[in-house]
Design an enzyme around this catalytic site. Sequence first.
Site, PDB file in Angstrom:
ATOM      1  CB  ILE A  13      -0.908   0.027   1.256  1.00 26.97           C
ATOM      2  CG1 ILE A  13      -1.768  -1.227   1.323  1.00 26.97           C
ATOM      3  CG2 ILE A  13      -1.769   1.287   1.264  1.00 26.97           C
ATOM      4  CD1 ILE A  13      -2.576  -1.348   2.628  1.00 26.97           C
ATOM      5  CG  ASP A  66       9.213  11.309  -2.002  1.00 26.49           C
ATOM      6  OD1 ASP A  66       8.307  11.190  -2.855  1.00 26.49           O
ATOM      7  OD2 ASP A  66       9.635  12.405  -1.607  1.00 26.49           O
ATOM      8  CE1 TYR A 157      -5.969  15.070  -6.180  1.00 27.32           C
ATOM      9  CE2 TYR A 157      -8.263  15.589  -6.668  1.00 27.32           C
ATOM     10  CZ  TYR A 157      -7.316  14.765  -6.081  1.00 27.32           C
ATOM     11  OH  TYR A 157      -7.716  13.627  -5.411  1.00 27.32           O
ATOM     12  CE  LYS A 161      -6.070  11.333  -7.337  1.00 21.33           C
ATOM     13  NZ  LYS A 161      -5.484  10.089  -6.813  1.00 21.33           N
ATOM     14  CB  VAL A 190     -12.562  10.286   1.706  1.00 18.49           C
ATOM     15  CG1 VAL A 190     -12.507   9.164   2.743  1.00 18.49           C
ATOM     16  CG2 VAL A 190     -13.011   9.750   0.354  1.00 18.49           C
TER      17      VAL A 190
HETATM   18  N1  LIG Z   1      -9.914  12.475   0.704  1.00 18.95           N
HETATM   19  C1  LIG Z   1     -10.597  12.686  -0.395  1.00 18.95           C
HETATM   20  O1  LIG Z   1     -11.595  13.409  -0.396  1.00 18.95           O
HETATM   21  C2  LIG Z   1     -10.211  12.007  -1.682  1.00 18.95           C
HETATM   22  C3  LIG Z   1     -11.153  11.971  -2.719  1.00 18.95           C
HETATM   23  C4  LIG Z   1     -10.811  11.356  -3.911  1.00 18.95           C
HETATM   24  C5  LIG Z   1      -9.559  10.788  -4.048  1.00 18.95           C
HETATM   25  N2  LIG Z   1      -8.658  10.856  -3.032  1.00 18.95           N
HETATM   26  C6  LIG Z   1      -7.342  10.230  -3.237  1.00 18.95           C
HETATM   27  O2  LIG Z   1      -7.139   9.288  -2.220  1.00 18.95           O
HETATM   28  C7  LIG Z   1      -5.751   9.041  -2.063  1.00 18.95           C
HETATM   29  C8  LIG Z   1      -5.410   9.003  -0.580  1.00 18.95           C
HETATM   30  O3  LIG Z   1      -5.648  10.276  -0.017  1.00 18.95           O
HETATM   31  P1  LIG Z   1      -6.318  10.470   1.408  1.00 18.95           P
HETATM   32  O4  LIG Z   1      -7.638  11.086   1.191  1.00 18.95           O
HETATM   33  O5  LIG Z   1      -6.211   9.237   2.217  1.00 18.95           O
HETATM   34  O6  LIG Z   1      -5.380  11.637   1.987  1.00 18.95           O
HETATM   35  P2  LIG Z   1      -4.287  11.673   3.134  1.00 18.95           P
HETATM   36  O7  LIG Z   1      -4.862  11.280   4.437  1.00 18.95           O
HETATM   37  O8  LIG Z   1      -3.648  12.999   2.998  1.00 18.95           O
HETATM   38  O9  LIG Z   1      -3.250  10.536   2.683  1.00 18.95           O
HETATM   39  C9  LIG Z   1      -2.345  10.708   1.619  1.00 18.95           C
HETATM   40  C10 LIG Z   1      -1.255   9.653   1.735  1.00 18.95           C
HETATM   41  O10 LIG Z   1      -0.361   9.817   0.629  1.00 18.95           O
HETATM   42  C11 LIG Z   1       0.966   9.807   1.149  1.00 18.95           C
HETATM   43  N3  LIG Z   1       1.870  10.562   0.297  1.00 18.95           N
HETATM   44  C12 LIG Z   1       1.748  11.849  -0.129  1.00 18.95           C
HETATM   45  N4  LIG Z   1       2.824  12.197  -0.848  1.00 18.95           N
HETATM   46  C13 LIG Z   1       3.642  11.106  -0.873  1.00 18.95           C
HETATM   47  C14 LIG Z   1       4.913  10.828  -1.431  1.00 18.95           C
HETATM   48  N5  LIG Z   1       5.580  11.755  -2.146  1.00 18.95           N
HETATM   49  N6  LIG Z   1       5.454   9.616  -1.262  1.00 18.95           N
HETATM   50  C15 LIG Z   1       4.791   8.668  -0.555  1.00 18.95           C
HETATM   51  N7  LIG Z   1       3.582   8.855  -0.003  1.00 18.95           N
HETATM   52  C16 LIG Z   1       3.031  10.072  -0.150  1.00 18.95           C
HETATM   53  C17 LIG Z   1       0.869  10.389   2.549  1.00 18.95           C
HETATM   54  O11 LIG Z   1       1.921   9.920   3.352  1.00 18.95           O
HETATM   55  P3  LIG Z   1       3.216  10.728   3.810  1.00 18.95           P
HETATM   56  O12 LIG Z   1       2.831  12.166   3.982  1.00 18.95           O
HETATM   57  O13 LIG Z   1       3.622  10.047   5.085  1.00 18.95           O
HETATM   58  O14 LIG Z   1       4.224  10.515   2.721  1.00 18.95           O
HETATM   59  C18 LIG Z   1      -0.451   9.782   3.010  1.00 18.95           C
HETATM   60  O15 LIG Z   1      -0.216   8.513   3.542  1.00 18.95           O
HETATM   61  C19 LIG Z   1      -5.046  10.134  -2.868  1.00 18.95           C
HETATM   62  O16 LIG Z   1      -4.605   9.593  -4.100  1.00 18.95           O
HETATM   63  C20 LIG Z   1      -6.140  11.150  -3.102  1.00 18.95           C
HETATM   64  O17 LIG Z   1      -5.910  11.909  -4.272  1.00 18.95           O
HETATM   65  C21 LIG Z   1      -8.961  11.454  -1.853  1.00 18.95           C
END
Ligand SMILES: NC(=O)c1ccc[n+]([C@@H]2O[C@H](COP(=O)([O-])OP(=O)(O)OC[C@H]3O[C@@H](n4cnc5c(N)ncnc54)[C@H](OP(=O)(O)O)[C@@H]3O)[C@@H](O)[C@H]2O)c1
Length: 246
Positions: A13, A66, A157, A161, A190
């Site tokens: 993951i 990263d 953004y 996607k 989310v």
């Molecule tokens: N939340 C929403 O509303 C939503 C809706 C649609 C899609 N999404 C998508 O869902 C996915 C997960 O996001 P989330 O909502 O769970 O947000 P989140 O809580 O901010 O989690 C994002 C995750 O991505 C990791 N990450 C960011 N940059 C990284 C890098 N350079 N290398 C490795 N890991 C990295 C972060 O970990 P570290 O900071 O520890 O690296 C964190 O674990 C994303 O692709 C986002 O675009 C989210």
Amino acid sequence: MKTVSLSGRTALITGASSGIGTAAAHALAREGVDLTLAARREEQLDTIAAEVESEHGVETLVVPTDVRDEDAVESMVDKATDQFDGLDILLNNAGLGRGGEVESLSTEDYRLMQETNVDGMFFATRAALPHLKESRGNLLFIGSFAGQYPRPSNPVYAATKWWTRGFAHSVEASVGDDGVAVTVINPTEVRTEFGSASGESFEERFEENEVSEPEEIAEAVVFAAGQRNSTVSELDLYRRDKFAHF
Ligand SMILES: NC(=O)c1ccc[n+]([C@@H]2O[C@H](COP(=O)([O-])OP(=O)(O)OC[C@H]3O[C@@H](n4cnc5c(N)ncnc54)[C@H](OP(=O)(O)O)[C@@H]3O)[C@@H](O)[C@H]2O)c1
């Protein structure tokens, strides 16, 4: 719907340190899946690894990574496959949103989104595919509603996607013969740390039960990974009032 047991399988993951990635770690561990957890924040990963090990008795490997770093991603996949003797599931989840409208978007934020959401998913997919072909496994992507409809508040953004979906389905077409299932899961809002760089995360902005919880997206991951023969090509999980605010 009846799905197969995932017990004894192994998953990697990305973005496992918070939000959807952490929820997916818990949900897959509950099903008996051994996990490689990757993200940049090692301390968070260690805590999550300890939790799922003690709650579900699965094995874990923490690989601080990263996803923008090509060599680090190659090494992440090597470590995961060495530790667990292969790979059944890759969840391409790491991603972020920054900035907003095109005219005011900095080049730095543009690059950060491209490098994380596009390059990172490509690097991880490229490194994992030989192993997923070997296992006839599952390649999953977290896409977005923003990858299906125009997003005036953040076109870049959204474009990352749209790329995710275009890439995923094209890969789906190229690896179906090898028995690899490819899935894109498209959430709307989310309650996670998403958006925290702009001062207020979705966790803070939305009340409980107002939008999706990360655990709901995690169940979609389990459902897609548990199909016997089918590919769950795309799954849309929208907040129930999404089209009222569209
Ligand atoms: N939340 C929403 O509303 C939503 C809706 C649609 C899609 N999404 C998508 O869902 C996915 C997960 O996001 P989330 O909502 O769970 O947000 P989140 O809580 O901010 O989690 C994002 C995750 O991505 C990791 N990450 C960011 N940059 C990284 C890098 N350079 N290398 C490795 N890991 C990295 C972060 O970990 P570290 O900071 O520890 O690296 C964190 O674990 C994303 O692709 C986002 O675009 C989210």
